[in-house]
Design a protein around this motif. Structure first.
Motif, PDB file in Angstrom:
ATOM      1  N   VAL A  27      -2.575  -3.187   1.729  1.00  0.00           N
ATOM      2  CA  VAL A  27      -1.595  -2.430   0.942  1.00  0.00           C
ATOM      3  C   VAL A  27      -0.339  -2.231   1.780  1.00  0.00           C
ATOM      4  N   MET A  28       0.785  -2.625   1.206  1.00  0.00           N
ATOM      5  CA  MET A  28       2.093  -2.492   1.848  1.00  0.00           C
ATOM      6  C   MET A  28       2.850  -1.369   1.149  1.00  0.00           C
ATOM      7  N   ALA A  29       3.062  -0.276   1.837  1.00  0.00           N
ATOM      8  CA  ALA A  29       3.754   0.872   1.255  1.00  0.00           C
ATOM      9  C   ALA A  29       5.260   0.679   1.328  1.00  0.00           C
ATOM     10  N   ILE A  30       5.936   1.093   0.274  1.00  0.00           N
ATOM     11  CA  ILE A  30       7.395   0.978   0.191  1.00  0.00           C
ATOM     12  C   ILE A  30       8.038   2.276   0.662  1.00  0.00           C
ATOM     13  N   VAL A  31       8.929   2.156   1.648  1.00  0.00           N
ATOM     14  CA  VAL A  31       9.720   3.313   2.088  1.00  0.00           C
ATOM     15  C   VAL A  31      11.177   2.857   2.135  1.00  0.00           C
ATOM     16  N   ASN A  32      11.958   3.310   1.177  1.00  0.00           N
ATOM     17  CA  ASN A  32      13.342   2.858   1.049  1.00  0.00           C
ATOM     18  C   ASN A  32      14.314   3.815   1.717  1.00  0.00           C
ATOM     19  N   ARG A  33      15.121   3.296   2.650  1.00  0.00           N
ATOM     20  CA  ARG A  33      16.199   4.069   3.257  1.00  0.00           C
ATOM     21  C   ARG A  33      17.480   3.832   2.460  1.00  0.00           C
ATOM     22  N   THR A  34      17.414   4.089   1.168  1.00  0.00           N
ATOM     23  CA  THR A  34      18.556   3.868   0.287  1.00  0.00           C
ATOM     24  C   THR A  34      18.768   5.107  -0.570  1.00  0.00           C
ATOM     25  N   PRO A  35      20.011   5.398  -0.929  1.00  0.00           N
ATOM     26  CA  PRO A  35      20.282   6.576  -1.766  1.00  0.00           C
ATOM     27  C   PRO A  35      20.148   6.295  -3.254  1.00  0.00           C
ATOM     28  N   ASP A  36      19.872   5.031  -3.621  1.00  0.00           N
ATOM     29  CA  ASP A  36      19.961   4.637  -5.028  1.00  0.00           C
ATOM     30  C   ASP A  36      18.818   3.725  -5.466  1.00  0.00           C
ATOM     31  N   SER A  37      17.647   3.838  -4.840  1.00  0.00           N
ATOM     32  CA  SER A  37      16.524   2.985  -5.200  1.00  0.00           C
ATOM     33  C   SER A  37      16.074   3.274  -6.630  1.00  0.00           C
ATOM     34  N   PHE A  38      15.604   2.235  -7.331  1.00  0.00           N
ATOM     35  CA  PHE A  38      15.330   2.371  -8.764  1.00  0.00           C
ATOM     36  C   PHE A  38      14.181   3.327  -9.055  1.00  0.00           C
ATOM     37  N   TYR A  39      13.219   3.446  -8.124  1.00  0.00           N
ATOM     38  CA  TYR A  39      12.024   4.246  -8.417  1.00  0.00           C
ATOM     39  C   TYR A  39      12.161   5.686  -7.938  1.00  0.00           C
ATOM     40  N   ASP A  40      12.502   5.879  -6.665  1.00  0.00           N
ATOM     41  CA  ASP A  40      12.484   7.249  -6.140  1.00  0.00           C
ATOM     42  C   ASP A  40      13.868   7.901  -6.075  1.00  0.00           C
ATOM     43  N   GLY A  42      16.355   7.704  -4.162  1.00  0.00           N
ATOM     44  CA  GLY A  42      16.842   8.156  -2.866  1.00  0.00           C
ATOM     45  C   GLY A  42      16.003   9.217  -2.201  1.00  0.00           C
ATOM     46  N   ALA A  43      14.760   9.398  -2.631  1.00  0.00           N
ATOM     47  CA  ALA A  43      13.908  10.471  -2.092  1.00  0.00           C
ATOM     48  C   ALA A  43      13.634  10.303  -0.610  1.00  0.00           C
ATOM     49  N   THR A  44      13.679   9.055  -0.097  1.00  0.00           N
ATOM     50  CA  THR A  44      13.408   8.838   1.329  1.00  0.00           C
ATOM     51  C   THR A  44      14.624   8.280   2.057  1.00  0.00           C
ATOM     52  N   PHE A  45      15.801   8.548   1.532  1.00  0.00           N
ATOM     53  CA  PHE A  45      17.019   8.115   2.221  1.00  0.00           C
ATOM     54  C   PHE A  45      17.223   8.901   3.509  1.00  0.00           C
ATOM     55  N   ALA A  46      17.015  10.198   3.442  1.00  0.00           N
ATOM     56  CA  ALA A  46      17.173  11.040   4.626  1.00  0.00           C
ATOM     57  C   ALA A  46      16.088  10.705   5.650  1.00  0.00           C
ATOM     58  N   LEU A  51      10.496   9.645   7.395  1.00  0.00           N
ATOM     59  CA  LEU A  51       9.429   9.744   8.395  1.00  0.00           C
ATOM     60  C   LEU A  51       8.210  10.454   7.814  1.00  0.00           C
ATOM     61  N   GLN A  52       8.452  11.501   7.054  1.00  0.00           N
ATOM     62  CA  GLN A  52       7.353  12.223   6.407  1.00  0.00           C
ATOM     63  C   GLN A  52       6.597  11.296   5.452  1.00  0.00           C
ATOM     64  N   ARG A  53       7.337  10.480   4.729  1.00  0.00           N
ATOM     65  CA  ARG A  53       6.686   9.557   3.790  1.00  0.00           C
ATOM     66  C   ARG A  53       5.863   8.506   4.524  1.00  0.00           C
ATOM     67  N   VAL A  54       6.346   8.019   5.644  1.00  0.00           N
ATOM     68  CA  VAL A  54       5.556   7.074   6.442  1.00  0.00           C
ATOM     69  C   VAL A  54       4.234   7.714   6.849  1.00  0.00           C
ATOM     70  N   ASP A  55       4.291   8.940   7.345  1.00  0.00           N
ATOM     71  CA  ASP A  55       3.064   9.639   7.735  1.00  0.00           C
ATOM     72  C   ASP A  55       2.105   9.750   6.548  1.00  0.00           C
ATOM     73  N   VAL A 264      -1.845  -9.227  -0.285  1.00  0.00           N
ATOM     74  CA  VAL A 264      -1.022  -8.074   0.082  1.00  0.00           C
ATOM     75  C   VAL A 264      -0.380  -7.512  -1.180  1.00  0.00           C
ATOM     76  N   PHE A 265      -0.438  -6.172  -1.318  1.00  0.00           N
ATOM     77  CA  PHE A 265       0.036  -5.490  -2.512  1.00  0.00           C
ATOM     78  C   PHE A 265       1.112  -4.487  -2.112  1.00  0.00           C
ATOM     79  N   ARG A 266       2.341  -4.789  -2.463  1.00  0.00           N
ATOM     80  CA  ARG A 266       3.469  -3.913  -2.129  1.00  0.00           C
ATOM     81  C   ARG A 266       3.545  -2.823  -3.191  1.00  0.00           C
ATOM     82  N   ALA A 267       3.485  -1.552  -2.765  1.00  0.00           N
ATOM     83  CA  ALA A 267       3.259  -0.477  -3.729  1.00  0.00           C
ATOM     84  C   ALA A 267       3.999   0.807  -3.357  1.00  0.00           C
ATOM     85  N   HIS A 268       4.441   1.509  -4.403  1.00  0.00           N
ATOM     86  CA  HIS A 268       4.939   2.875  -4.234  1.00  0.00           C
ATOM     87  C   HIS A 268       3.780   3.869  -4.190  1.00  0.00           C
ATOM     88  N   ASN A 269       2.786   3.666  -5.051  1.00  0.00           N
ATOM     89  CA  ASN A 269       1.660   4.599  -5.203  1.00  0.00           C
ATOM     90  C   ASN A 269       0.484   4.074  -4.383  1.00  0.00           C
TER      91      ASN A 269
END
Length: 297
Positions: A27-40, A42-46, A51-55, A264-269
């Protein structure tokens, strides 16, 4: 592809970082450092939120974390310097925080690839089908993995328009395996190369559904297959649902791809994806149940 080592289930051995994988799903988790990602949005831009999301995703069972600095869709221009600033220092922090984690970076630019490899990345996830041929050369130079994705020849960050194929799966196989062979020719370890059919990229919903039904044909090429299905438009259009309600549809197509041998499964959830692909792996006989005592005593 040459004489590749195979796992017990017949799949090609995959090497990422210093680990060797046979047939088990990753499982490949998605962590976007973008302010405008389609799903979240910008929830993980900061930095701290990211870092919290990676953990969190590591605790939920992610094998790989895929860090992106530019959203795939059209939008505000992000130049090379800005993409590097969003990704390379963050990769270094994640590497220090999780020394054994497999870190991927979603980029098509060789300049970004070089910086993130120096910072500790293990895999370059090229979602735009070799738009920058030098990216494969960077992967070879640093001994990291490379994802070769079907993007139908589209320029990065452009949407498909009335795209047509005589046989979409044949085109996917032709383009991704050509990219994989070229990567090996420039020096990438063949056991560190994956192919991705690129659901939604240069495809309408009918195309993505056909690729899903016929994923076994990609698996049969011998290259490990990565699928990036999470909350995509083909799921939303199939079910008539907005992006925030597509998880169950995503899990359904993830199970179908897992049954056909995707690796390999790239996933938000992450947590539900982990359970779905593991259950499919147990059912296929790729891995044993965690516990099997029912009816044994």
């Amino acid at each position: 592809m040459g004489e590749a080592a195979v796992g017990p289930g017949g799949g090609a051995v995959l090497r990422l970082r210093d680990r060797v994988f046979g047939d088990e799903p990753l499982v490949m988790a998605i962590v976007n450092r973008t302010p405008d990602s389609f799903y979240d949005r910008g929830a993980t831009f900061a930095r701290e939120k990211a870092l919290q999301r990676v953990d969190e995703v590591v605790a939920e069972g992610a094998d790989i974390v895929d860090i992106g600095g530019v959203k795939a869709a059209p939008g505000t221009e992000v130049d090379v310097a800005e993409e590097i600033e969003r990704t390379a220092p963050f990769v270094a922090e994640v590497r220090e925080r999780h020394p054994d984690l497999i870190i991927s970076v979603d980029t098509w630019r060789h300049e970004v690839g070089r910086e993130v490899c120096q910072a500790g990345a293990d895999l370059l996830n090229d979602a735009w089908g070799g738009a920058d041929p030098k990216l494969a050369e960077v992967a070879a130079e640093y001994g990291v993995g490379l994802v070769c994705t079907h993007a139908g020849g589209l320029r990065p960050r452009t949407r498909p328009h009335r795209v047509a194929y005589r046989d979409v799966v044949a085109d996917v196989i032709e383009r991704t395996t050509a990219l994989a062979r070229r990567a090996v020719e420039v020096g990438v370890d063949p056991q560190r190369v994956l192919i991705d059919p690129g659901h939604d990229f240069a495809k309408n919903t009918w195309h993505s559904l056909e690729v899903t039904r016929r994923l076994h044909e990609l698996v049969a090429t011998g290259w490990p297959v990565l699928v990036s299905l999470s909350n995509k438009d083909f799921v939303g259009e199939s079910l008539g649902l907005p992006v925030e309600e597509r998880m169950y549809g995503t899990l359904a197509v993830s199970a179908l791809c897992a049954w056909q041998g995707a690796r390999v499964f790239r996933a938000h959830n992450v947590k539900p994806t982990r359970q779905v692909v593991d259950m499919v792996a147990v059912t296929r006989g790729v891995r044993p149940p965690v516990r099997a005592v029912r009816g044994m005593a």
